[in-house]
Design a protein around this motif. Structure first.
Motif, PDB file in Angstrom:
ATOM      1  N   GLU A  81       0.754  -1.003   0.172  1.00  0.00           N
ATOM      2  CA  GLU A  81       0.045   0.132   0.113  1.00  0.00           C
ATOM      3  C   GLU A  81       0.774   1.078   0.055  1.00  0.00           C
ATOM      4  N   TYR A  82       2.009   1.092  -0.070  1.00  0.00           N
ATOM      5  CA  TYR A  82       3.100   2.341   0.096  1.00  0.00           C
ATOM      6  C   TYR A  82       4.006   2.591  -1.014  1.00  0.00           C
ATOM      7  N   PHE A  83       4.116   3.695  -1.242  1.00  0.00           N
ATOM      8  CA  PHE A  83       4.867   4.252  -2.559  1.00  0.00           C
ATOM      9  C   PHE A  83       6.154   3.909  -2.304  1.00  0.00           C
ATOM     10  N   ALA A  84       6.886   4.407  -1.123  1.00  0.00           N
ATOM     11  CA  ALA A  84       8.267   4.447  -0.922  1.00  0.00           C
ATOM     12  C   ALA A  84       8.326   4.155   0.830  1.00  0.00           C
ATOM     13  N   VAL A  85       9.834   4.209   1.236  1.00  0.00           N
ATOM     14  CA  VAL A  85       9.888   4.182   2.449  1.00  0.00           C
ATOM     15  C   VAL A  85      11.164   4.986   2.919  1.00  0.00           C
ATOM     16  N   LEU A  86      11.249   5.438   4.154  1.00  0.00           N
ATOM     17  CA  LEU A  86      12.527   6.245   4.577  1.00  0.00           C
ATOM     18  C   LEU A  86      12.717   5.698   5.900  1.00  0.00           C
ATOM     19  N   PHE A  87      14.135   5.285   5.935  1.00  0.00           N
ATOM     20  CA  PHE A  87      14.615   4.897   7.416  1.00  0.00           C
ATOM     21  C   PHE A  87      15.599   6.069   7.963  1.00  0.00           C
TER      22      PHE A  87
END
Length: 189
Positions: A81-87
């Motif tokens: 459901e997510y376009f991108a991720v940021l750690f």
């Protein structure tokens, strides 16, 4: 695809690594969904090397900072459901990297070729998930081993772009880091 970006955090998340990207991504119309081991309020910290300490620090000092709320637990995240991720960084990744739900989420983003950003200690999560083999990235020098011990290449630069992966040393590079990540996000949708 929804314009939702996932951001994993936990206690001791570094607030400059976390809050600046949240607000910057919102400016571009993205919904940043903060996730943690549980859906709750987390204690943020501030990391800095004191500029005028009587006894010099050769590593960052940590002190309490703002709190950040996670609205969904790792186990309830559906990464598709997510376009991108940021750690983001701070000490949180040191213990978050043992969460099997988060490791599975992380692998999804790498395997699907979605946009990924990591700064400072955030590198520890993709490293633990086995996702940095053959990849180039940067982080604070004390975390370079988290890239190289898993078959990646540490690049001694402020910001590094390697395909769908944007990395930076830490919050002092937030401006150029988020500039590159936002450029990547626009290029893929």
């Amino acid at each position: 695809m929804a314009r939702k970006i996932l951001m994993p955090i936990g206690d001791a998340t570094e607030v400059m690594d976390t809050l600046y990207p949240i607000f910057r991504l919102q400016e571009d119309g993205y919904e940043v969904v903060v996730t943690g081991p549980e859906a709750r309020l987390y204690h943020g910290v501030m990391h800095e090397i004191p500029p005028d300490a009587n006894i010099p620090w050769d590593i960052t000092r940590e002190q309490p900072a703002y709190h950040v709320r996670a609205t969904i637990a790792f186990r309830d995240v559906r990464p598709e459901e997510y376009f991108a991720v940021l750690f983001s960084g701070g000490r949180a990744p040191e213990y978050l990297r043992y969460d099997e739900h988060l490791l599975a989420i992380t692998r999804h983003f790498f395997e699907a070729g979605k946009p990924i950003a990591m700064l400072c200690h955030g590198v520890e999560i993709p490293a633990a998930a086995g996702c940095l083999h053959g990849r180039k990235g940067t982080t604070v020098p004390k975390c370079a081993l988290d890239i190289t011990q898993f078959g990646g290449t540490y690049v001694d630069e402020d910001v590094v772009v390697d395909g769908n992966l944007v990395s930076c040393r830490g919050w002092p590079q937030n401006g150029p880091f988020m500039g590159e990540f936002c450029k990547l996000l626009r290029s893929v949708g």
